[in-house]
Design a protein around this motif. Sequence first.
Motif, mmCIF file in Angstrom:
data_model
loop_
_atom_site.group_PDB
_atom_site.id
_atom_site.type_symbol
_atom_site.label_atom_id
_atom_site.label_comp_id
_atom_site.label_asym_id
_atom_site.label_seq_id
_atom_site.Cartn_x
_atom_site.Cartn_y
_atom_site.Cartn_z
ATOM 1 N N SER A 2 0.904 -1.337 0.063
ATOM 2 C CA SER A 2 0.047 -0.031 -0.227
ATOM 3 C C SER A 2 0.896 1.347 0.050
ATOM 4 O O SER A 2 1.947 1.087 0.377
ATOM 5 N N THR A 3 0.344 2.345 -0.482
ATOM 6 C CA THR A 3 0.980 3.631 -0.399
ATOM 7 C C THR A 3 0.405 4.625 0.451
ATOM 8 O O THR A 3 -0.917 4.668 0.502
ATOM 9 N N VAL A 4 1.038 5.284 1.377
ATOM 10 C CA VAL A 4 0.359 6.361 2.196
ATOM 11 C C VAL A 4 0.780 7.630 1.826
ATOM 12 O O VAL A 4 2.139 7.863 1.554
ATOM 13 N N ASN A 21 4.590 -3.311 5.674
ATOM 14 C CA ASN A 21 3.259 -3.183 6.157
ATOM 15 C C ASN A 21 2.908 -3.921 7.323
ATOM 16 O O ASN A 21 3.588 -4.499 7.894
ATOM 17 N N GLY A 22 1.305 -4.226 7.362
ATOM 18 C CA GLY A 22 1.162 -5.111 8.598
ATOM 19 C C GLY A 22 1.262 -4.283 9.766
ATOM 20 O O GLY A 22 1.379 -2.982 9.815
ATOM 21 N N THR A 23 1.460 -5.244 10.826
ATOM 22 C CA THR A 23 1.645 -4.466 12.231
ATOM 23 C C THR A 23 2.822 -3.527 12.340
ATOM 24 O O THR A 23 3.615 -3.858 11.785
ATOM 25 N N ALA A 178 -5.905 -2.472 3.869
ATOM 26 C CA ALA A 178 -4.644 -1.657 4.055
ATOM 27 C C ALA A 178 -4.527 -0.380 4.386
ATOM 28 O O ALA A 178 -3.868 0.263 4.827
ATOM 29 N N ALA A 179 -5.534 0.364 3.667
ATOM 30 C CA ALA A 179 -5.689 1.728 3.818
ATOM 31 C C ALA A 179 -5.964 2.260 5.211
ATOM 32 O O ALA A 179 -5.377 3.161 5.766
ATOM 33 N N GLY A 180 -6.997 1.274 5.916
ATOM 34 C CA GLY A 180 -7.262 1.648 7.307
ATOM 35 C C GLY A 180 -6.010 1.335 8.048
ATOM 36 O O GLY A 180 -5.696 2.263 9.236
ATOM 37 N N PHE A 185 -1.173 3.962 11.065
ATOM 38 C CA PHE A 185 0.259 4.214 11.045
ATOM 39 C C PHE A 185 0.589 5.545 10.994
ATOM 40 O O PHE A 185 1.601 5.765 11.762
ATOM 41 N N LEU A 186 0.076 6.581 10.315
ATOM 42 C CA LEU A 186 0.428 7.948 10.224
ATOM 43 C C LEU A 186 -0.142 8.574 11.549
ATOM 44 O O LEU A 186 0.786 9.451 12.078
ATOM 45 N N ARG A 187 -1.101 7.846 12.511
ATOM 46 C CA ARG A 187 -1.353 8.544 13.500
ATOM 47 C C ARG A 187 -0.410 7.956 14.379
ATOM 48 O O ARG A 187 0.380 8.928 15.420
#
Length: 337
Positions: A2-4, A21-23, A178-180, A185-187
Amino acid sequence: MSTVSPASKKQKLQKVIGTHNGTFHCDEALAVFLLRQTAVYRDSDLKRTRDPSVLDTCDIVVDVGAVYDESKQRFDHHQRGFTEVFGHGYETKLSSAGLVFKHFGKEIISNVAQLNVDHENVHTLWLKMYKEFIEAIDAVDNGISQYPTDLKPRYTNRTDLSSRVAALNPPWNQTLDAAGVDAQFLRASSLTGGEFMGKLSYYANAWLPARELLTEAMAKSRANIDSTGKIILLEQFLPWKEHLFELETKSGGPPAALYIIYPDEFGGNWRVQAVPVSPDSFESRKALPEKWRGVRDDELSKISGVDGCIFVHASGFIGGNKTKEGAMQLTKLALEL
């Protein structure tokens, strides 16, 4: 994969940071935040993936890829044989946060403190931030116990930064796409970054100025009060203990200071404090005289022969007087007794 991208970014960004990605964990969340404080990676996009072919397209990769190579901008710590530490007396194995801070920390501090990257204060803050903030994140991520024995803790503490980042992962019985997960992660990255910047702001704007004021006071006190350095006069209240021990160690000479004189933090009175034998000790290098201990006000003034006395603690580690002159008299007397 995914891309953030931060919500405010509408176009493809020039540089790309890669992580798994993932945890997610505290170390890579902070590593990403720190990279975005640098000139090169300030406006970078973020790709969270374990796909090697995608990671190879990233400009820098942290916490994934099994490679630590600064020249290739690869900063993982999970591979067999990885033993990198911060140095400067620290022996905790680095996580991705520690690796990024080791290589980019001085630039970040230089920008925040608005000092040249080669300034002595930047180096001082770099070491301080590792000791007080980064090392614990490295240790937690690498599974290093805080204590050298297997003592059972008396209570559970889940308020540390690593635990709070872990809690932002979706629980086992909640499914996020993945987006969720990327949004979480950004938080986490924002959380770690906010705490890092808050800590750095304190050390740059409060802790470091106290060190500089103490350094000046030590020099002035030697010149004007006591040439041996046994008495240090502070013209304003400031946290001095940690700095004094570090400055004494840095000087290379034997510890000299016995008493610190300073104005009371909350009033117009003055204090005389005996320097402890170590920063965390209750034992003083030279406590105030035994005959003064536990005595107050006029009785203390009578015993000491100094007007304006307020008290001397029963242990002799601190005393008070109404004036700077009175505090100075008490201190000079204490040296002789």
